[in-house]
Design a protein around this motif. Structure first.
Motif, PDB file in Angstrom:
ATOM      1  N   PHE A  50     -33.046 -10.432  -7.795  1.00 44.15           N
ATOM      2  CA  PHE A  50     -33.417  -9.653  -8.983  1.00 44.15           C
ATOM      3  C   PHE A  50     -34.469  -8.599  -8.631  1.00 44.15           C
ATOM      4  N   ARG A  79     -41.177  -6.188  -8.918  1.00 46.42           N
ATOM      5  CA  ARG A  79     -41.137  -7.518  -9.517  1.00 46.42           C
ATOM      6  C   ARG A  79     -41.747  -8.549  -8.584  1.00 46.42           C
ATOM      7  N   ALA A  98     -35.273   1.126  -9.805  1.00 43.17           N
ATOM      8  CA  ALA A  98     -36.450   2.012  -9.832  1.00 43.17           C
ATOM      9  C   ALA A  98     -36.224   3.216  -8.928  1.00 43.17           C
ATOM     10  N   ASP A 124     -38.699  -6.816 -19.181  1.00 39.40           N
ATOM     11  CA  ASP A 124     -39.335  -5.564 -18.772  1.00 39.40           C
ATOM     12  C   ASP A 124     -38.305  -4.496 -18.422  1.00 39.40           C
ATOM     13  N   VAL A 125     -37.254  -4.911 -17.707  1.00 35.71           N
ATOM     14  CA  VAL A 125     -36.220  -3.939 -17.346  1.00 35.71           C
ATOM     15  C   VAL A 125     -35.527  -3.411 -18.596  1.00 35.71           C
ATOM     16  N   THR A 178     -34.069  -4.663  -9.095  1.00 38.25           N
ATOM     17  CA  THR A 178     -35.037  -3.855  -9.846  1.00 38.25           C
ATOM     18  C   THR A 178     -35.557  -2.697  -9.004  1.00 38.25           C
ATOM     19  N   ARG A 179     -35.821  -2.989  -7.713  1.00 34.49           N
ATOM     20  CA  ARG A 179     -36.293  -1.916  -6.833  1.00 34.49           C
ATOM     21  C   ARG A 179     -35.239  -0.827  -6.693  1.00 34.49           C
ATOM     22  N   GLY A 228     -38.773 -10.442 -16.068  1.00 35.09           N
ATOM     23  CA  GLY A 228     -38.211  -9.256 -15.434  1.00 35.09           C
ATOM     24  C   GLY A 228     -37.106  -8.622 -16.255  1.00 35.09           C
ATOM     25  N   PHE A 267     -39.448  -0.543 -14.573  1.00 29.48           N
ATOM     26  CA  PHE A 267     -38.825  -0.882 -13.296  1.00 29.48           C
ATOM     27  C   PHE A 267     -39.865  -1.035 -12.200  1.00 29.48           C
TER      28      PHE A 267
END
Length: 763
Positions: free
Chosen positions: A374, A358, A382, A349-350, A378-379, A346, A355
């Motif tokens: 996490f 996950r 995003a 990727d971030v 991430t949400r 994650g 985003f």
């Protein structure tokens, strides 16, 4: 149970999750099968009936399951090695945890296996001791000796009783039941039966006397008795003793011959069968000793196979235990490392700008909670990026809308930086300024020769705008500016009147909005000239007639008093006055006509017919220039005033004839062309008059339709102004241009474009 959940069903990780679950289900199935088969194998080692027919298949099936588990572990180990070689995050920790758990299971297992192996090997050898074998042999011989003694004693008693019966003279088949009961009581036998030589029962004593068909003696003892007079055997000791079955009934049976006399016949041979039941304790012990001796002998013969069987079962148990510990090690290591791997993927990727939702673990420990936190972060990132993208899209849409508005504005828009360099401009700016080449962003106004005066004016106005302002003053400026359409400000150049507006933008940028108001000024000038013409026609017309009449009266009064020379002077002077008065009247009439042009009465009109009628008036043109028509039969009717349109055609044709004649082309080869054309794409009818004159001067093209603008020496400059006014009454557009052929000027063209809603030709 802790498991992996994905935020979106059917996501990209769904196949890998299914494959992982399928792998663990397969491993669990193989482990369960291995445990079941191992249990059956262990049961087979303690049960001879299972051991003999099923041991080998069970052993091989267990071995296959163990190999399958070994293959699974090998595959997992290879994947761990591949992750380790590719230097994926967490691979070292996963390999280390797997190794620790595996060693924790393998080392104790191997120690237990070595001890158990020695114990099993020594225990099996101790089973086959010489003393045990001797004891079993002695017990077996003792049982057989006891049984033989009882059989001999019983046989002797039965034989003695048979001899006594044969010696009696009254012994017969009819009295058999009596003497047989007597013998049974004397012997203590269980049953007595008398049989004929052909195997037919004659009589019975004891419980068998109630049976209709007692069991006959076997053929072999019957044959021995017939030969030797006596046969002895034991029934019931052939069945093996079991732990669950009851002790079988064993009997000693003796078959002897008996001589029986029948009345009137010689003595006949009969067979007397006596049965004696053995004690149950003796039978049970005898069968147990026999069974133990038999099994001892069988296992002694299969001692090596038995050792391999137990060692094999022990080895399979160890192997399954080791495999289970390794699988448990990998599962526990994977369970610990999986959250870290999810977080590492994650974060990577971030960091790369991805985003997307996950994966998260819904367990109860801290690492699983960290994956959920996490995923939430991430949400939120995003969502924030999506909001930013939406804002950017709105900004871009607003910018595109603003650019579209600027591109379609008739006014010119220019944005300058503080040094006067153009940052942005719209197409309207290039159209209005009409520079030799389109202006590009990044160009300074001072670098454009034709716009240097404009640059000075703009700079001065912005400097004045930046100076301290009093309360109530505006934060923008406005000014008109005469821009010469050429490379220098020189007399005779055409000019454009611009209305400039300026304001300051953030970042020290300067906004200039300007528009071409030449047509507005021209319209104002036309309106002013109309008012002037009306007043001149009113003020000048009235004194002209008295002046003409007074001059003529003076000529008549003075004619008789003057000599010839004076009369000539008087006549010439009066004629001059009359001619100038008539010229003044014509000018005044033109002023009146221009100022008092009646409103057009619009009716459906055929332009082709008007042109044809008008050309009839120019059939015999004295200038020598011919007039021809090019008429489009597809032209529909227009809404027009026929009388005013004839005046327009007359003015345009007359101007074209004058221009062609003044150019010296009155040779018949250069006619004036009157042309009509239907423009279906824009739904308009074009009326054009083309000449072969010297064309229009560039300075006049912008003002040629204003009053009193002319190139003729004796022209009033009202002809084209009247054309423009009539065109406005008909909502038509007037265009004037020069015509070129191979870059050579060949004449001029004036056109009127009439709007019509019809699409078909005029009737």
């Amino acid at each position: 149970m802790t498991h992996v959940l994905h935020p979106a069903e059917g996501g990209a990780n769904e196949p890998s999750r299914i494959a992982r679950w399928a792998l663990w289900v397969g491993v669990a199935f193989l482990g369960a099968v291995g445990l079941v088969l191992l249990s059956l194998l262990i049961l087979a080692t303690g049960n001879r009936n299972l051991y003999e027919p099923y041991y080998t298949p069970l052993f091989f099936v267990n071995a296959i399951v163990a190999l399958a588990l070994l293959g699974v572990i090998g595959g997992i180990a290879w994947r761990l090695g591949a992750r380790r070689r590719s230097k994926k995050f967490g691979s070292r920790l996963l390999v280390r945890l797997a190794a620790v758990f595996a060693l924790a299971g393998v080392i104790p297992g191997m120690l237990i296996y070595v001890v158990s192996y020695q114990f099993v090997a020594r225990s099996i050898e101790s089973w086959f001791d010489v003393e045990v074998e001797g004891a079993l042999e002695a017990g077996l011989h003792l049982g057989r000796a006891t049984l033989d003694a009882w059989s001999a004693e019983w046989t002797a008693k039965v034989r003695a009783s048979a001899v006594q019966v044969s010696a009696q003279p009254t012994t017969s088949d009819a009295t058999a039941p009596l003497w047989m009961e007597h013998i049974r009581d004397a012997l203590g036998a269980d049953d007595l039966t008398l049989w004929a030589g052909n195997g037919r029962p004659i009589a019975a004593a004891g419980p068998l006397r109630y049976q209709l068909s007692p069991e006959p003696p076997p053929p072999e003892p019957l044959r021995i008795a017939a030969t030797h007079g006596l046969a002895t055997w034991v029934d019931g000791l052939e069945e093996p003793a079991t732990a669950t079955a009851s002790t079988p009934v064993a009997r000693i049976r003796v078959l002897v011959t008996v001589n029986v006399r029948q009345p009137g016949t010689l003595p006949g041979v009969r067979y007397l069968l006596a049965t004696k039941t053995l004690p149950p304790t003796f039978v049970h012990n005898a069968l147990s000793v026999t069974q133990a001796h038999r099994e001892y002998q069988e296992r002694a013969l299969a001692r090596e196979g038995l050792r391999r069987m137990y060692i094999g079962a022990l080895t399979l148990s160890l192997f399954l235990a080791v495999l289970g510990s390794v699988l448990l090690a990998i599962m526990m290591g994977n369970r610990i490392v999986r959250p870290l791997l999810l977080l590492a993927d994650g974060v990577r990727d971030v960091a790369a700008g991805d985003f997307s939702p996950r994966s998260m673990l819904h367990g109860k420990d801290e690492l699983d909670g960290l994956t959920r936190s996490f995923a939430d972060m991430t949400r939120q990132l995003a969502d924030a990026r999506h909001a930013v993208q939406q804002s950017m899209e709105q900004v871009r849409a607003a910018h595109a809308s603003l650019q579209t508005i600027l591109d379609n504005l008739t006014a010119g828009v220019i944005v300058l930086d503080e040094s006067g360099t153009i940052q942005t401009l719209n197409p309207g700016a290039n159209r209005i300024l009409r520079t030799p080449h389109p202006i590009q962003p990044g160009t300074s106004l001072d670098d454009l020769l034709s716009l240097q005066g404009l640059a000075v004016c703009v700079r001065q106005r912005f400097e004045a705008l930046r100076s301290p302002r009093e309360e109530g003053e505006t934060d923008h400026w406005e000014q008109s500016f005469e821009l010469a359409m050429g490379h220098a400000l020189a007399p005779g150049h055409d000019t454009v009147t611009l209305l400039l507006r300026g304001a300051e933008l953030p970042g020290n940028q300067q906004l200039i909005v300007f528009d071409d108001i030449s047509h507005v000024i021209s319209a104002q000038r036309t309106k002013a000239w109309a008012e002037v013409a009306r007043r001149l026609a009113h003020e000048i017309r009235n004194p002209l007639t008295p002046i003409q009449l007074s001059a003529e009266r003076l000529e008549r009064k003075l004619w008789a008093d003057l000599d010839e020379g004076q009369r000539a002077i008087l006549t010439k002077s009066v004629r001059t006055i009359v001619a100038q008065v008539e010229a003044m009247l014509r000018l005044v009439n033109e002023f009146r006509d221009y100022a008092r042009l009646p409103a057009a009465e619009l009716r459906p009109t055929n332009l082709n017919v008007l042109v044809t009628e008008l050309l009839g008036l120019y059939a015999q043109e004295p200038s020598g220039v011919s007039v021809v028509a090019e008429l489009d039969p597809a032209c529909p009717l227009i809404d027009g005033d026929a009388q005013q349109l004839r005046q327009v055609l007359h003015n345009l044709v007359q101007n074209a004839l004058d221009a062609t004649a003044s150019a010296g082309r009155a040779d018949g080869a250069h006619p004036v062309v009157v042309k009509t054309q239907w423009l279906g794409s824009v739904q308009r009818v074009r009326l054009s008059v083309l000449d072969h004159g010297t064309g229009f001067a560039d300075a006049l093209l912008q003002r040629m339709f204003e009053p009193y603008v002319t190139t003729k020496e004796k022209g009033t400059g009202l002809g084209l102004a009247v054309v423009k006014k009539i065109a406005d009454e008909h909502r038509a557009r007037v265009e004037a241009c020069n015509r070129y052929r191979d870059a050579e000027l060949v004449g001029a063209q004036v056109s009127l474009l009439f709007t019509t809603g019809q699409t078909g030709p005029a009737a």
